[in-house]
Design a protein around this motif. Sequence first.
Motif, short mmCIF file in Angstrom:
data_model
loop_
_atom_site.label_atom_id
_atom_site.label_comp_id
_atom_site.label_asym_id
_atom_site.label_seq_id
_atom_site.Cartn_x
_atom_site.Cartn_y
_atom_site.Cartn_z
N PHE A 112 1.05 1.02 6.59
CA PHE A 112 1.28 -0.30 6.02
C PHE A 112 0.61 -1.33 6.92
N SER A 131 6.54 3.10 1.18
CA SER A 131 5.77 3.88 0.21
C SER A 131 6.11 3.48 -1.21
N ILE A 163 -0.45 -5.51 -2.98
CA ILE A 163 -0.03 -5.99 -1.66
C ILE A 163 -1.22 -5.93 -0.70
N LEU A 205 4.61 -0.08 -2.03
CA LEU A 205 3.19 -0.09 -2.34
C LEU A 205 2.89 0.57 -3.68
#
Length: 323
Positions: A284, A83, A92, A86
Motif C-alpha cells: 500500500f 487488500s 486509490i 484496494l
Amino acid sequence: MEGSIKKQKRKLTHDAYTVGWVCVLHSELNASRAMLDEEHEQLESDRKDDNSYLLGQMGKHNVVTVFPGLGTYGTNTITQTVSNLLWTFPNIRFGLMVGVGGGVPRPPHPQDPRQNIRLGDVVVSDPKGKNGGVLQYDMGKWRDSRKFEIESHLNKPPKILLQAIQLLQSDHDFGEGEMKHYIREVAEKSNILPAFKAYRFPGRDQDLLFKADYRHFDGGDCSACDVQLTEKRLDRESDDPEVHYGIIASGNAVMRSAQHRDELRDAWNVSCFEMEAAGLMDSFPCIIIRGICDYSDNHKNKIWQPYSAVVAAAYAKDLLRVI
C-alpha cells in the motif's frame, strides 16, 4: 435546530475515491470523521469485503476511511483490511495510516525544547538511507551470539507524498499551515458534543516522562508514581504540537519496556512505536502519521489517546491540502 431538515449526503461511486485513510482505534475514527469537510452516503461493498468504510471529502480529495474494527490490531490484520480496500475502491492513488503511537524520547535538549518529542506531538515516517521510514523490529534472525538481528526492507512512501511532506514542512516553518486551525475546530466541537470533551488538550501537567529505570507503580494511572523520578525538560513557549520526522518501529506487540525502547532508539534511530505500519508498506503506497500518546514504557494510560488522534488527523488533512 428543532424542525430543521437534515442535509442529504451526496452519493458518489467507488471510482470517485482516490485517498485511502487507515485507522484502528475508535478515537482515531472519530478524529478522521471530524476532519471531513463533507460526509458522503455509504456505498455497497462486495460480499467478500468485510471492511467498514467512512466516505467523505477533505479539501479537493475524496477520502475513504477504513477501520478493521474494535480489538483488531497487528500487522497481519491490517494487510487484509487494505487488500479489501484496494479491491473495492480501485482508484486509490495513495494511503495515509493515521492514528496514535508511542514516542521515543531522547535526552532532554539543553536549549531547544521543541526538539524533544512530547505527548501530543506528531511523528511522520521519514525514509533514512536504505530504510523506507518503517522498521519491522520483530522480524529478523537470532545469531550465534544470542543477539536478535533485525532484517527490515520495507518500501518507501510514494514520491507524491514525499514531495508533499517537504512542501508542508516549509509551510509550517513559515507559519502557513492549517494544522493548528483544524485542531481548534475539533476542540470547538466539544462545546456541543459531550463525547468530544476527551479530545481536548489534556494539559502539560499530564505529560510525565519517567526515568527509564523507574517502573510504573501498580494502578490504572500514574497518580501513585514518584514525580521526583521524571526527566527534567525545558518548558516550551507554546502547547501547540511539534511535528517530528523519523523512523517508525512497527511490530505485533505493544512496546512497554523503556530499556528495550532506548536500545532500539540508539541502534536504529527510532522515533516512534506502533503496531500496524509494517503490514502496509509493501502492499500500500502510504505514509505513517502518529500522534504521540505515551512514551513506549510501562507508564501507559489512555488520557492522551483522543487528543493525539486529533493532532495526527490534523496533520494528515494539512498534508492533503498541499497535494
